[in-house]
Motif scaffolding. Structure first.
Motif, PDB file in Angstrom:
ATOM      1  N   GLY A 106       3.660  -5.651  -8.716  1.00 44.93           N
ATOM      2  CA  GLY A 106       2.637  -4.727  -9.170  1.00 44.93           C
ATOM      3  C   GLY A 106       2.938  -3.255  -9.020  1.00 44.93           C
ATOM      4  O   GLY A 106       2.077  -2.415  -9.304  1.00 44.93           O
ATOM      5  N   ILE A 107       4.157  -2.900  -8.591  1.00 48.69           N
ATOM      6  CA  ILE A 107       4.513  -1.491  -8.463  1.00 48.69           C
ATOM      7  C   ILE A 107       5.064  -1.014  -9.802  1.00 48.69           C
ATOM      8  O   ILE A 107       6.024  -1.591 -10.329  1.00 48.69           O
ATOM      9  CB  ILE A 107       5.546  -1.263  -7.343  1.00 48.69           C
ATOM     10  CG1 ILE A 107       5.064  -1.899  -6.036  1.00 48.69           C
ATOM     11  CG2 ILE A 107       5.806   0.221  -7.155  1.00 48.69           C
ATOM     12  CD1 ILE A 107       3.695  -1.437  -5.581  1.00 48.69           C
ATOM     13  N   SER A 108       4.481   0.037 -10.345  1.00 46.92           N
ATOM     14  CA  SER A 108       4.846   0.508 -11.676  1.00 46.92           C
ATOM     15  C   SER A 108       6.334   0.828 -11.775  1.00 46.92           C
ATOM     16  O   SER A 108       6.853   1.615 -10.968  1.00 46.92           O
ATOM     17  CB  SER A 108       4.039   1.766 -12.017  1.00 46.92           C
ATOM     18  OG  SER A 108       4.538   2.365 -13.198  1.00 46.92           O
ATOM     19  N   PRO A 109       7.032   0.252 -12.749  1.00 52.08           N
ATOM     20  CA  PRO A 109       8.449   0.591 -12.944  1.00 52.08           C
ATOM     21  C   PRO A 109       8.647   2.077 -13.224  1.00 52.08           C
ATOM     22  O   PRO A 109       9.689   2.642 -12.883  1.00 52.08           O
ATOM     23  CB  PRO A 109       8.861  -0.255 -14.152  1.00 52.08           C
ATOM     24  CG  PRO A 109       7.879  -1.373 -14.186  1.00 52.08           C
ATOM     25  CD  PRO A 109       6.586  -0.795 -13.692  1.00 52.08           C
ATOM     26  N   GLY A 110       7.632   2.727 -13.810  1.00 49.28           N
ATOM     27  CA  GLY A 110       7.754   4.133 -14.149  1.00 49.28           C
ATOM     28  C   GLY A 110       7.841   5.064 -12.961  1.00 49.28           C
ATOM     29  O   GLY A 110       8.374   6.171 -13.078  1.00 49.28           O
ATOM     30  N   LYS A 111       7.327   4.651 -11.800  1.00 50.06           N
ATOM     31  CA  LYS A 111       7.400   5.507 -10.618  1.00 50.06           C
ATOM     32  C   LYS A 111       8.620   5.181  -9.763  1.00 50.06           C
ATOM     33  O   LYS A 111       8.816   5.766  -8.701  1.00 50.06           O
ATOM     34  CB  LYS A 111       6.123   5.394  -9.784  1.00 50.06           C
ATOM     35  CG  LYS A 111       5.992   4.107  -8.978  1.00 50.06           C
ATOM     36  CD  LYS A 111       4.666   4.021  -8.228  1.00 50.06           C
ATOM     37  CE  LYS A 111       4.494   5.129  -7.229  1.00 50.06           C
ATOM     38  NZ  LYS A 111       3.238   4.992  -6.456  1.00 50.06           N
ATOM     39  N   GLN A 112       9.465   4.254 -10.244  1.00 49.23           N
ATOM     40  CA  GLN A 112      10.655   3.860  -9.492  1.00 49.23           C
ATOM     41  C   GLN A 112      11.925   4.445 -10.134  1.00 49.23           C
ATOM     42  O   GLN A 112      12.018   4.550 -11.353  1.00 49.23           O
ATOM     43  CB  GLN A 112      10.784   2.343  -9.443  1.00 49.23           C
ATOM     44  CG  GLN A 112       9.619   1.627  -8.769  1.00 49.23           C
ATOM     45  CD  GLN A 112       9.860   0.137  -8.690  1.00 49.23           C
ATOM     46  OE1 GLN A 112      10.832  -0.329  -8.081  1.00 49.23           O
ATOM     47  NE2 GLN A 112       8.984  -0.641  -9.308  1.00 49.23           N
ATOM     48  N   LEU A 113      12.861   4.792  -9.298  1.00 53.97           N
ATOM     49  CA  LEU A 113      14.176   5.267  -9.746  1.00 53.97           C
ATOM     50  C   LEU A 113      15.235   4.658  -8.846  1.00 53.97           C
ATOM     51  O   LEU A 113      15.252   4.899  -7.632  1.00 53.97           O
ATOM     52  CB  LEU A 113      14.255   6.794  -9.676  1.00 53.97           C
ATOM     53  CG  LEU A 113      15.622   7.401 -10.003  1.00 53.97           C
ATOM     54  CD1 LEU A 113      15.982   7.165 -11.468  1.00 53.97           C
ATOM     55  CD2 LEU A 113      15.650   8.894  -9.683  1.00 53.97           C
ATOM     56  N   PHE A 172       0.832  -1.204   0.000  1.00 52.42           N
ATOM     57  CA  PHE A 172       0.000   0.000   0.000  1.00 52.42           C
ATOM     58  C   PHE A 172       0.868   1.256   0.000  1.00 52.42           C
ATOM     59  O   PHE A 172       0.607   2.218  -0.742  1.00 52.42           O
ATOM     60  CB  PHE A 172      -0.925   0.000   1.223  1.00 52.42           C
ATOM     61  CG  PHE A 172      -1.539   1.338   1.509  1.00 52.42           C
ATOM     62  CD1 PHE A 172      -2.610   1.805   0.752  1.00 52.42           C
ATOM     63  CD2 PHE A 172      -1.029   2.147   2.511  1.00 52.42           C
ATOM     64  CE1 PHE A 172      -3.165   3.053   1.008  1.00 52.42           C
ATOM     65  CE2 PHE A 172      -1.582   3.394   2.779  1.00 52.42           C
ATOM     66  CZ  PHE A 172      -2.651   3.848   2.018  1.00 52.42           C
ATOM     67  N   LEU A 173       1.922   1.254   0.809  1.00 50.66           N
ATOM     68  CA  LEU A 173       2.793   2.421   0.887  1.00 50.66           C
ATOM     69  C   LEU A 173       3.551   2.647  -0.413  1.00 50.66           C
ATOM     70  O   LEU A 173       3.729   3.787  -0.850  1.00 50.66           O
ATOM     71  CB  LEU A 173       3.766   2.269   2.059  1.00 50.66           C
ATOM     72  CG  LEU A 173       3.122   2.350   3.448  1.00 50.66           C
ATOM     73  CD1 LEU A 173       4.109   1.914   4.526  1.00 50.66           C
ATOM     74  CD2 LEU A 173       2.633   3.767   3.733  1.00 50.66           C
ATOM     75  N   TYR A 174       3.998   1.569  -1.052  1.00 51.93           N
ATOM     76  CA  TYR A 174       4.653   1.718  -2.351  1.00 51.93           C
ATOM     77  C   TYR A 174       3.710   2.385  -3.354  1.00 51.93           C
ATOM     78  O   TYR A 174       4.097   3.285  -4.098  1.00 51.93           O
ATOM     79  CB  TYR A 174       5.067   0.350  -2.912  1.00 51.93           C
ATOM     80  CG  TYR A 174       6.169  -0.359  -2.176  1.00 51.93           C
ATOM     81  CD1 TYR A 174       7.208   0.339  -1.559  1.00 51.93           C
ATOM     82  CD2 TYR A 174       6.194  -1.757  -2.108  1.00 51.93           C
ATOM     83  CE1 TYR A 174       8.214  -0.330  -0.892  1.00 51.93           C
ATOM     84  CE2 TYR A 174       7.204  -2.429  -1.453  1.00 51.93           C
ATOM     85  CZ  TYR A 174       8.212  -1.713  -0.841  1.00 51.93           C
ATOM     86  OH  TYR A 174       9.214  -2.381  -0.190  1.00 51.93           O
ATOM     87  N   ARG A 175       2.468   1.928  -3.356  1.00 53.46           N
ATOM     88  CA  ARG A 175       1.500   2.456  -4.315  1.00 53.46           C
ATOM     89  C   ARG A 175       1.149   3.918  -4.025  1.00 53.46           C
ATOM     90  O   ARG A 175       0.915   4.708  -4.945  1.00 53.46           O
ATOM     91  CB  ARG A 175       0.232   1.599  -4.307  1.00 53.46           C
ATOM     92  CG  ARG A 175       0.444   0.162  -4.785  1.00 53.46           C
ATOM     93  CD  ARG A 175      -0.882  -0.559  -4.950  1.00 53.46           C
ATOM     94  NE  ARG A 175      -0.676  -1.974  -5.268  1.00 53.46           N
ATOM     95  CZ  ARG A 175      -0.783  -2.956  -4.378  1.00 53.46           C
ATOM     96  NH1 ARG A 175      -1.121  -2.684  -3.131  1.00 53.46           N
ATOM     97  NH2 ARG A 175      -0.577  -4.207  -4.748  1.00 53.46           N
ATOM     98  N   SER A 176       1.116   4.262  -2.746  1.00 46.35           N
ATOM     99  CA  SER A 176       0.696   5.619  -2.374  1.00 46.35           C
ATOM    100  C   SER A 176       1.807   6.650  -2.567  1.00 46.35           C
ATOM    101  O   SER A 176       1.544   7.844  -2.693  1.00 46.35           O
ATOM    102  CB  SER A 176       0.229   5.649  -0.916  1.00 46.35           C
ATOM    103  OG  SER A 176       1.317   5.489  -0.026  1.00 46.35           O
ATOM    104  N   ALA A 177       3.071   6.199  -2.566  1.00 45.38           N
ATOM    105  CA  ALA A 177       4.194   7.128  -2.711  1.00 45.38           C
ATOM    106  C   ALA A 177       4.195   7.760  -4.099  1.00 45.38           C
ATOM    107  O   ALA A 177       3.812   7.126  -5.090  1.00 45.38           O
ATOM    108  CB  ALA A 177       5.515   6.404  -2.456  1.00 45.38           C
TER     109      ALA A 177
END
Length: 403
Positions: free
Chosen positions: A187-194, A164-169
């Protein structure tokens, strides 16, 4: 830009989270930004407040242009799941209340520990500001790996909160590519990760400016081939296995030097005493600024972890410190850390928990002088490729985009 950074580890603590946060924040201050760090009284890993500090509800200091706010938390040694959970959760609550009085443009919360990110999420909602989840550990998976938590209702609940926290960040910053893949697969979008990995502090870890000769003489290691371990003596680091290997080494010139403290320190001291290990020396924790001299006093930097698929995703910061000092790395970690060390030929890797492999690789480093010299030189290349200044600037660019 006003950056609010929430972390329960910060100098004078010398573990990897404290060091990374301080070095990044210092670079951002140098770039002209206002940085406030909310943390607790320094106490890691002994669970005892450092001299000169108190575990008070609220106290301020300035560290190299960084405003540091220290809040009260339930302090305990780094052992026992329930006590540590109380420690972590209390900081999440008090850091949240302290953060309410701040006026940030962006909020960063770092793990471990995991509960810190609860505070970051809650503050972002109250302040209506973006927040960044810096993933330094896959928690709760990592505590399951070391046996501190079993699968079941509690584990499943914590994992649900984690996702939930990953998704909300607004941005997720994992420290390894393997962490990013793990999150993406869940399920965490690669596009929101760096990915911003740990890196090298080339100013502090300067091989030309360091001198460990006096340390070798003081510890009686002048003519020894010294294998050094500098860091936390915790459940994940498998140092009891290293002591078992030390007890089987017949070469009297090889000596192990363990520097630091942690939940397993007393147990390790007991093992060394019971086994009457003459080729092992333990040293209490040292200030960060003295670490380069101690690394200069050893011949090989030992970086071990337990054998686990979870630890294939981590990159211990010790490899960057050793590489900066042009010190050969003896790595007992599989996965991405091994790929980096082998890519730059900055060390030799042994299979975790494989005694014969460790002893063979250690003997090779001691015997083969040309190999030793080549690996030492290659360390400088690895260190420059992971310059902390460049990585801090990359993270700052991402923060500016969000704001």
């Amino acid at each position: 830009m006003n950056i609010l950074f929430i972390t329960d580890n910060f100098p004078p603590e010398v573990n990897a989270p404290a060091t990374r946060t301080y070095e990044h924040c210092r670079e951002w201050v140098d770039e002209g930004h206002e940085v406030t760090v909310i943390t607790c009284a320094p106490n890691f890993p002994q669970g005892e407040v450092y001299e000169g500090y108190q575990n008070k509800w609220h106290q301020k200091e300035e560290v190299d242009g960084i405003e540091v706010i220290r809040v009260w938390s339930y302090i305990t040694s780094n052992e026992g799941f329930i006590k540590r959970t109380l420690d972590y959760f209390s900081f999440a609550v008090t850091s949240f209340w302290s953060g309410l009085s701040q006026k940030p443009d962006i909020i960063i919360a770092t793990s471990p520990q995991f509960f810190t990110t609860w505070s970051g999420w809650a503050l972002s909602k109250f302040k209506r500001k973006p927040w960044v989840f810096e993933v330094r550990d896959l928690w709760p998976e990592s505590i399951k790996t070391v046996g501190a938590l079993k699968e079941g209702f509690i584990y499943d609940s914590l994992e649900s909160i984690e996702l939930f926290l990953y998704r909300s960040a607004d941005k997720v910053i994992p420290v390894t590519d393997a962490f990013k893949k793990n999150l993406s697969d869940r399920g965490i979008s690669p596009g929101k990760q760096l990915v911003i990995p740990n890196g090298s502090n080339l100013e502090l870890f300067d091989v030309e400016a360091s001198d460990g000769r006096g340390i070798r003489e003081e510890l009686g290691l002048k003519n020894k081939f010294v294998v050094g371990y500098v860091g936390t003596h915790g459940m994940a680091h498998n140092l009891d296995f290293i002591l078992e290997c030390a007890g089987q080494i017949e070469d009297l010139d090889i000596h192990f030097l363990f520097i630091g403290d942690g939940s397993e320190k007393e147990s390790l001291l007991k093992i060394a005493e019971e086994e009457q290990l003459k080729n092992v020396t333990f040293v209490d924790p040292i200030p960060k600024e003295k670490v380069p001299d101690y690394l200069d006093a050893v011949d090989v930097s030992l970086v071990p972890l337990k054998k686990s698929d979870t630890f294939k995703t981590v990159i211990p910061s010790k490899i960057f410190e050793a590489a900066s000092m042009e010190l050969p790395i003896l790595l007992g970690v599989e996965g991405q850390a091994q790929e980096i060390v082998e890519e730059y030929e900055a060390g030799i890797c042994f299979e975790p928990e494989n005694k014969d492999d460790l002893l063979e690789k250690l003997g090779l480093l001691k015997r083969d002088k040309e190999l030793y010299k080549r690996i030492s030189r290659n360390g400088a290349k690895l260190a420059k490729a992971y310059d902390r200044k460049i990585l801090a600037r990359k993270m700052l660019d991402a923060l500016e985009e969000l704001v």
